[in-house]
Design a protein around this motif. Structure first.
Motif, PDB file in Angstrom:
ATOM      1  N   GLY A  51      42.018  38.457  47.770  1.00 12.43           N
ATOM      2  CA  GLY A  51      41.204  37.597  48.573  1.00 12.43           C
ATOM      3  C   GLY A  51      40.117  38.502  48.830  1.00 12.43           C
ATOM      4  O   GLY A  51      38.991  38.017  49.436  1.00 12.43           O
ATOM      5  N   ASP A  52      40.330  39.876  49.097  1.00 10.62           N
ATOM      6  CA  ASP A  52      39.020  40.734  49.659  1.00 10.62           C
ATOM      7  C   ASP A  52      38.054  40.888  48.464  1.00 10.62           C
ATOM      8  O   ASP A  52      38.171  40.793  47.098  1.00 10.62           O
ATOM      9  CB  ASP A  52      39.691  42.005  49.926  1.00 10.62           C
ATOM     10  CG  ASP A  52      40.392  42.141  51.277  1.00 10.62           C
ATOM     11  OD1 ASP A  52      40.478  41.434  51.910  1.00 10.62           O
ATOM     12  OD2 ASP A  52      40.886  43.629  51.367  1.00 10.62           O
ATOM     13  N   ASN A  59      25.154  52.007  36.998  1.00  4.12           N
ATOM     14  CA  ASN A  59      23.737  52.326  36.557  1.00  4.12           C
ATOM     15  C   ASN A  59      22.823  51.625  37.381  1.00  4.12           C
ATOM     16  O   ASN A  59      21.878  51.004  36.776  1.00  4.12           O
ATOM     17  CB  ASN A  59      23.718  52.263  35.197  1.00  4.12           C
ATOM     18  CG  ASN A  59      24.722  53.158  34.420  1.00  4.12           C
ATOM     19  OD1 ASN A  59      24.784  54.238  34.835  1.00  4.12           O
ATOM     20  ND2 ASN A  59      25.036  52.390  33.165  1.00  4.12           N
ATOM     21  N   GLY A  60      23.122  51.413  38.849  1.00  5.64           N
ATOM     22  CA  GLY A  60      21.915  50.544  39.798  1.00  5.64           C
ATOM     23  C   GLY A  60      22.115  49.236  39.754  1.00  5.64           C
ATOM     24  O   GLY A  60      21.493  48.572  40.366  1.00  5.64           O
ATOM     25  N   ARG A  61      23.074  48.723  38.862  1.00  5.23           N
ATOM     26  CA  ARG A  61      23.361  47.242  39.213  1.00  5.23           C
ATOM     27  C   ARG A  61      24.482  46.688  39.843  1.00  5.23           C
ATOM     28  O   ARG A  61      25.493  47.757  39.641  1.00  5.23           O
ATOM     29  CB  ARG A  61      23.579  46.546  37.265  1.00  5.23           C
ATOM     30  CG  ARG A  61      22.400  46.622  36.670  1.00  5.23           C
ATOM     31  CD  ARG A  61      22.509  45.999  35.222  1.00  5.23           C
ATOM     32  NE  ARG A  61      21.395  45.980  34.586  1.00  5.23           N
ATOM     33  CZ  ARG A  61      20.814  44.842  34.150  1.00  5.23           C
ATOM     34  NH1 ARG A  61      20.978  43.681  34.814  1.00  5.23           N
ATOM     35  NH2 ARG A  61      19.680  44.911  33.421  1.00  5.23           N
ATOM     36  N   GLU A  62      24.353  45.865  40.529  1.00  2.00           N
ATOM     37  CA  GLU A  62      25.691  45.682  41.354  1.00  2.00           C
ATOM     38  C   GLU A  62      26.103  44.391  41.198  1.00  2.00           C
ATOM     39  O   GLU A  62      25.469  43.345  40.807  1.00  2.00           O
ATOM     40  CB  GLU A  62      25.214  45.655  42.818  1.00  2.00           C
ATOM     41  CG  GLU A  62      25.114  46.920  43.331  1.00  2.00           C
ATOM     42  CD  GLU A  62      24.955  47.248  44.857  1.00  2.00           C
ATOM     43  OE1 GLU A  62      24.754  46.129  45.561  1.00  2.00           O
ATOM     44  OE2 GLU A  62      24.854  48.590  45.275  1.00  2.00           O
ATOM     45  N   ILE A  63      27.512  43.974  41.343  1.00  2.00           N
ATOM     46  CA  ILE A  63      27.979  42.548  41.357  1.00  2.00           C
ATOM     47  C   ILE A  63      29.135  42.610  42.418  1.00  2.00           C
ATOM     48  O   ILE A  63      29.515  43.785  42.595  1.00  2.00           O
ATOM     49  CB  ILE A  63      28.599  42.247  39.986  1.00  2.00           C
ATOM     50  CG1 ILE A  63      29.994  42.867  39.579  1.00  2.00           C
ATOM     51  CG2 ILE A  63      27.581  42.148  38.699  1.00  2.00           C
ATOM     52  CD1 ILE A  63      30.667  42.495  38.433  1.00  2.00           C
ATOM     53  N   THR A  64      29.462  41.308  42.963  1.00  3.21           N
ATOM     54  CA  THR A  64      30.817  41.095  43.788  1.00  3.21           C
ATOM     55  C   THR A  64      31.778  40.642  43.313  1.00  3.21           C
ATOM     56  O   THR A  64      31.592  39.808  42.338  1.00  3.21           O
ATOM     57  CB  THR A  64      30.083  40.592  44.942  1.00  3.21           C
ATOM     58  OG1 THR A  64      28.915  40.918  45.795  1.00  3.21           O
ATOM     59  CG2 THR A  64      31.118  40.269  46.287  1.00  3.21           C
ATOM     60  N   ALA A  65      32.824  40.990  43.533  1.00  2.63           N
ATOM     61  CA  ALA A  65      33.990  40.496  42.835  1.00  2.63           C
ATOM     62  C   ALA A  65      35.253  40.590  43.962  1.00  2.63           C
ATOM     63  O   ALA A  65      35.038  41.112  45.003  1.00  2.63           O
ATOM     64  CB  ALA A  65      34.356  41.828  41.828  1.00  2.63           C
ATOM     65  N   THR A  66      36.087  39.433  43.596  1.00  2.68           N
ATOM     66  CA  THR A  66      37.131  39.093  44.522  1.00  2.68           C
ATOM     67  C   THR A  66      38.296  39.417  43.911  1.00  2.68           C
ATOM     68  O   THR A  66      38.774  39.561  42.642  1.00  2.68           O
ATOM     69  CB  THR A  66      37.397  37.580  44.722  1.00  2.68           C
ATOM     70  OG1 THR A  66      36.201  37.019  45.214  1.00  2.68           O
ATOM     71  CG2 THR A  66      38.379  37.266  45.838  1.00  2.68           C
ATOM     72  N   VAL A  67      39.331  40.092  44.719  1.00  2.00           N
ATOM     73  CA  VAL A  67      40.534  40.695  44.302  1.00  2.00           C
ATOM     74  C   VAL A  67      41.530  39.437  44.055  1.00  2.00           C
ATOM     75  O   VAL A  67      41.766  38.759  45.060  1.00  2.00           O
ATOM     76  CB  VAL A  67      41.271  41.587  45.017  1.00  2.00           C
ATOM     77  CG1 VAL A  67      42.646  42.061  44.796  1.00  2.00           C
ATOM     78  CG2 VAL A  67      40.406  43.000  45.356  1.00  2.00           C
TER      79      VAL A  67
END
Length: 101
Positions: A51-52, A59-67
């Motif tokens: 859930g975290d 390379n400067g790109r970001e995404i948010t992901a859930t465990v």
């Protein structure tokens, strides 16, 4: 992963994920972009649990992901994530290695 002192390795996959049936001990396999699974050592060392949310950067790109799942055991420095996430992080990069199951 942003905010982590050590580099994190990732295995990106696409295609048949039925092999997860035998390797997930908590939670479930990633169903799409923004979901990751990792082994207990990886999660414990980083203070993570199901859930975290984490921020992945390449390379400067970001995404948010859930465990969403915990694997039986894998590399303590690696997580597993879908190809869709890789495409968001590195749209112009292609796979250099394939595993056929």
């Amino acid at each position: 992963m942003t905010g982590q002192p050590q580099p994190v390795f990732a295995d990106f996959y696409r295609g048949d994920d039925s092999w997860y049936e035998h390797t997930i001990v908590k939670g479930r396999a990633p169903a799409g972009a923004g979901e990751i699974v990792a082994g207990p050592a990886f999660l414990t060392q980083r203070g993570l649990k199901l859930g975290d949310r984490v921020t992945l950067e390449l390379n400067g790109r970001e995404i948010t992901a859930t465990v969403v799942g915990q694997l039986i055991e894998v590399n303590a420095r690696a997580l597993e994530i879908t190809w869709d996430c890789f495409a968001q992080l590195a749209p112009d990069v292609h796979a250099t290695e394939y595993t056929v199951r």
